[in-house]
Write a protein that holds these residues in place. Structure first.
Motif, short mmCIF file in Angstrom:
data_model
loop_
_atom_site.label_atom_id
_atom_site.label_comp_id
_atom_site.label_asym_id
_atom_site.label_seq_id
_atom_site.Cartn_x
_atom_site.Cartn_y
_atom_site.Cartn_z
N ASP A 50 0.83 -1.21 0.00
CA ASP A 50 0.00 0.00 0.00
C ASP A 50 0.86 1.26 0.00
N LEU A 51 1.95 1.24 0.76
CA LEU A 51 2.87 2.38 0.78
C LEU A 51 3.49 2.59 -0.60
N GLU A 52 3.84 1.49 -1.27
CA GLU A 52 4.42 1.58 -2.61
C GLU A 52 3.42 2.21 -3.58
N GLU A 53 2.16 1.81 -3.45
CA GLU A 53 1.13 2.38 -4.32
C GLU A 53 0.96 3.88 -4.04
N ALA A 54 0.95 4.25 -2.76
CA ALA A 54 0.84 5.67 -2.40
C ALA A 54 2.06 6.45 -2.91
N TYR A 55 3.23 5.82 -2.84
CA TYR A 55 4.46 6.46 -3.33
C TYR A 55 4.37 6.72 -4.84
N ARG A 56 3.86 5.73 -5.58
CA ARG A 56 3.72 5.91 -7.04
C ARG A 56 2.72 7.02 -7.34
N ALA A 57 1.64 7.07 -6.57
CA ALA A 57 0.64 8.11 -6.80
C ALA A 57 1.22 9.50 -6.52
N GLU A 58 1.98 9.63 -5.44
CA GLU A 58 2.58 10.93 -5.12
C GLU A 58 3.64 11.32 -6.14
N ARG A 59 4.38 10.35 -6.64
CA ARG A 59 5.36 10.66 -7.68
C ARG A 59 4.67 11.20 -8.93
N ARG A 60 3.50 10.65 -9.23
CA ARG A 60 2.79 11.12 -10.41
C ARG A 60 2.36 12.57 -10.25
N THR A 61 1.77 12.92 -9.09
CA THR A 61 1.35 14.31 -8.89
C THR A 61 2.55 15.24 -8.82
N LEU A 62 3.65 14.77 -8.23
CA LEU A 62 4.86 15.60 -8.17
C LEU A 62 5.42 15.84 -9.56
N ARG A 63 5.38 14.83 -10.41
CA ARG A 63 5.88 14.99 -11.78
C ARG A 63 5.06 16.04 -12.52
N LEU A 64 3.75 16.02 -12.33
CA LEU A 64 2.90 17.03 -12.98
C LEU A 64 3.30 18.43 -12.53
N ARG A 65 3.56 18.60 -11.26
CA ARG A 65 3.92 19.92 -10.76
C ARG A 65 5.29 20.38 -11.24
N THR A 66 6.24 19.44 -11.31
CA THR A 66 7.59 19.82 -11.73
C THR A 66 7.64 20.21 -13.21
N ILE A 67 6.68 19.77 -13.99
CA ILE A 67 6.60 20.18 -15.40
C ILE A 67 5.82 21.49 -15.54
N TRP A 68 4.73 21.59 -14.76
CA TRP A 68 3.85 22.75 -14.93
C TRP A 68 4.43 24.01 -14.32
N PHE A 69 5.00 23.93 -13.13
CA PHE A 69 5.48 25.13 -12.46
C PHE A 69 6.53 25.90 -13.27
N PRO A 70 7.58 25.24 -13.81
CA PRO A 70 8.56 26.01 -14.61
C PRO A 70 7.93 26.67 -15.83
N THR A 71 6.97 25.98 -16.45
CA THR A 71 6.28 26.56 -17.61
C THR A 71 5.54 27.82 -17.21
N ALA A 72 4.84 27.74 -16.07
CA ALA A 72 4.09 28.88 -15.60
C ALA A 72 5.01 30.05 -15.22
N GLU A 73 6.12 29.73 -14.57
CA GLU A 73 7.06 30.80 -14.18
C GLU A 73 7.64 31.48 -15.41
N PHE A 74 7.95 30.72 -16.44
CA PHE A 74 8.46 31.31 -17.68
C PHE A 74 7.43 32.26 -18.29
N SER A 75 6.14 31.91 -18.14
CA SER A 75 5.08 32.70 -18.78
C SER A 75 4.92 34.07 -18.15
N TYR A 76 5.35 34.26 -16.89
CA TYR A 76 5.23 35.62 -16.36
C TYR A 76 6.58 36.30 -16.17
N VAL A 77 7.67 35.63 -16.51
CA VAL A 77 8.97 36.29 -16.58
C VAL A 77 9.20 36.86 -17.97
N LEU A 78 8.73 36.14 -19.00
CA LEU A 78 8.90 36.57 -20.38
C LEU A 78 8.33 37.96 -20.64
#
Length: 580
Positions: free
Chosen positions: A234-262
């Motif tokens: 169960d912990l492994e499943e929760a770990y995989r789920a959290e990695r998925r949401t973390l991956r989404l944030r690590t892709i989206w946040f830099p894109t968003a930051e670039f959009s208001y620095v540009l």
């Protein structure tokens, strides 16, 4: 694995949001108005600074500079006061909305059919009432107000920039494509990812909870390693789920930051070119550049809180989803004509197509005492729950006075039939408050009589404050046997005409249980009693005995009749009596 409770979909959430918005329309509009006024006051700064730069370029006086500074100070003061008022209004409104949502959720939870709760398990329900409620609280108290503030500020800031010079303000829009694409990519994937994450939390909570509760059984059966492996999985499943949401944030946040620095770089470059060609003044470009810099803060807050809103929306969906649980009964206005309890061709299944009861027929006359016995897992407790109206039968009917139990309103049903099991709960509060759950207006003397009926008066009066002693979590600790006696006292106070006792004295030692049952016998005189027990002295004292084997009613008769018949009951009696 437990079946998770329903989760609301998009249309349901939007409908609930519209309902809340409509209910608080005036407060919501007033809050938006305050935020707009605060944002408008904050827009004066770049415009005044731009005018100051332009005046220096054109030639100015000290008096003019002092005047601009004074005006700027007034606007800053106004922005500070309006921001405070706007935030206060936001937090007050958020608290009201959250309080209403929490109360509505608790009403829905307390109204859930017990059969649904048992199939879902406690893990999912506990995670919704704890983690999801906390997450939604953070979203409503902070994320929604902050997002509202950021959205209003962003729109007004862009509008102010275009009001200064539409051409020079075009760089404000350069970050939109990257922000739009990145946000759409994120929002398409985030809901499912967060739902998965929450589901893994629920599964893990349920697994840990049942492991703790069954610790002794696990040790006795040597299942420790198996439980550890399951929790690790169960912990492994929760770990995989959290990695998925973390991956989404690590892709989206830099894109968003670039959009208001540009836009900041674009505004300076584009503004410089316009000034050199005479299409804009240096004051206009300065004001617009300051507006673009000022945009970074609200857009950054939008991005940051939008992620929190996704988490909150997932929790909101799980809380609202409780309402999708269908009722397991349809109450009518029919009144029972008599106290006779009957079951006809009753079948029940916890899992589809796998009945645990197979066509049970049983009649109970008013005042009769029937003992239900049989081997473990035969279906005795399930039959008891059907006779108490806890579960509706899959097939067949269980009636009292000619009316199906599932057609009675719950308040009426509990006056007709009551169930007491070995699993009892002592609520936080005084002993008297715990007892009055069964009869709100009971006097102290009636409470003492109920306690005396179940042999509990002596220890109850020996408590530090007697009936006013605080018990439950954080209060005076009670033994499991004392908790069971409290439950039986409630039963005496509730005074239903039919009682279903499912191992209701199992936590007492045999001698105390025997004494208690005899004491209860005089109190319950004239009432119909269904006693489910492994201790066969209960069957010996009953008017009739019903033997359940493999979901079937194998034998029905008096103790003496069944012993003489030398069937299943006789074997049980010989085995039990011999062990004694």
């Amino acid at each position: 694995m437990s079946e998770l409770l329903p989760i609301a979909d998009g249309p349901e959430l939007r409908g609930q949001a519209r309902l809340l918005g409509g209910k608080h329309r005036r407060a919501l509009l007033g809050t938006i108005g305050l935020h707009a006024a605060a944002a408008t006051a904050g827009l004066a700064g770049p415009a005044l600074l731009g005018r100051l730069v332009q005046s220096v370029e054109d030639g100015t006086t000290r008096a003019y500079v002092d005047k601009l500074v004074l005006v700027l100070a007034v606007f800053l003061l106004a922005q500070t006061v309006l921001t405070w008022l706007a935030r206060r209004a936001s937090f007050v409104l958020a608290e009201k909305i959250f309080a209403e949502l929490r109360e509505e959720f608790m009403r829905r939870v307390l109204g859930l059919p017990l059969s649904t709760v048992e199939r879902a398990g406690t893990g999912d329900l506990i995670s919704r009432t704890t983690a999801d409620v906390d997450s939604l609280a953070r979203t409503i108290r902070f994320a929604v107000p902050e997002t509202l503030i950021a959205a209003v500020t962003t729109v007004l800031t862009v509008g102010a920039a275009f009001w200064v010079n539409p051409v020079a303000a075009l760089p404000c829009l350069t970050g939109i494509p990257a922000l739009w694409i990145g946000t759409r990519w994120y929002l398409k994937r985030a809901p499912d990812a967060y739902l998965w994450e929450r589901a893994t939390y629920a599964t893990l909570a349920g697994r840990v909870g049942e492991t703790v509760e069954g610790g002794r059984t696990i040790d006795a059966l040597g299942l420790r390693e198996e439980r550890v492996d399951r929790i690790d999985a169960d912990l492994e499943e929760a770990y995989r789920a959290e990695r998925r949401t973390l991956r989404l944030r690590t892709i989206w946040f830099p894109t968003a930051e670039f959009s208001y620095v540009l836009p900041v770089a674009a505004a300076l470059a584009w503004g410089g070119w316009l000034v050199s060609n005479g299409n804009a003044t240096i004051g206009e470009v300065t004001a617009i550049a300051l507006y673009v810099v000022q945009l970074a803060d609200p857009v950054d807050r939008l991005v940051s809180w939008l992620d929190e809103i996704q988490v909150g929306a997932t929790s909101f969906a799980r809380l609202v989803g409780i309402a999708r649980v269908p009722p397991d009964r349809t109450a009518t206005d029919d009144e029972p004509e008599g106290d006779d309890l009957t079951a006809r061709d009753v079948r029940y299944a916890y899992i589809a197509e796998r009945d645990v009861l197979h066509g049970i027929d049983l009649d109970l006359a008013p005042g009769e005492r029937v003992a239900v016995v049989g081997p473990s897992g035969a279906g005795k407790s399930t039959l008891g729950r059907l006779l108490a109206g806890i579960h509706p039968p899959r097939v067949g009917r269980v009636e009292v006075g000619g009316v199906r139990l599932v057609d009675l309103p719950l308040d009426t049903l509990r006056k007709e039939v009551a169930l007491v099991t070995q699993e009892q709960h002592v609520f936080v509060g005084t002993l008297a408050e715990n007892l009055r759950l069964a009869r709100t207006g009971a006097s102290n003397e009636q409470l003492r009589q109920a306690l005396d009926a179940v042999d509990a008066l002596v220890w109850a009066e020996a408590l530090p404050d007697g009936l006013e002693t605080v018990v439950g979590a954080g209060g005076r600790p009670l033994t499991p046997a004392q908790a069971q006696q409290i439950a039986l006292s409630r039963l005496v106070l509730a005074d239903p005409h039919t009682l279903v006792l499912d191992e209701a004295t199992s936590l007492l030692d045999p001698r105390a249980a025997r004494h208690l049952e005899r004491s209860l016998g005089s109190v319950l005189e004239g009432r119909t009693v269904v006693a489910i027990a492994h201790r066969l002295h209960t069957a010996h004292d009953a008017d009739r005995v019903a033997v359940v084997e493999e979901g079937l009613l194998a034998e029905v008769g008096t103790h003496d009749e069944l012993v003489e018949r030398e069937g299943s009951y006789a074997s049980l009696w010989d085995s039990w009596h011999g062990d004694r």
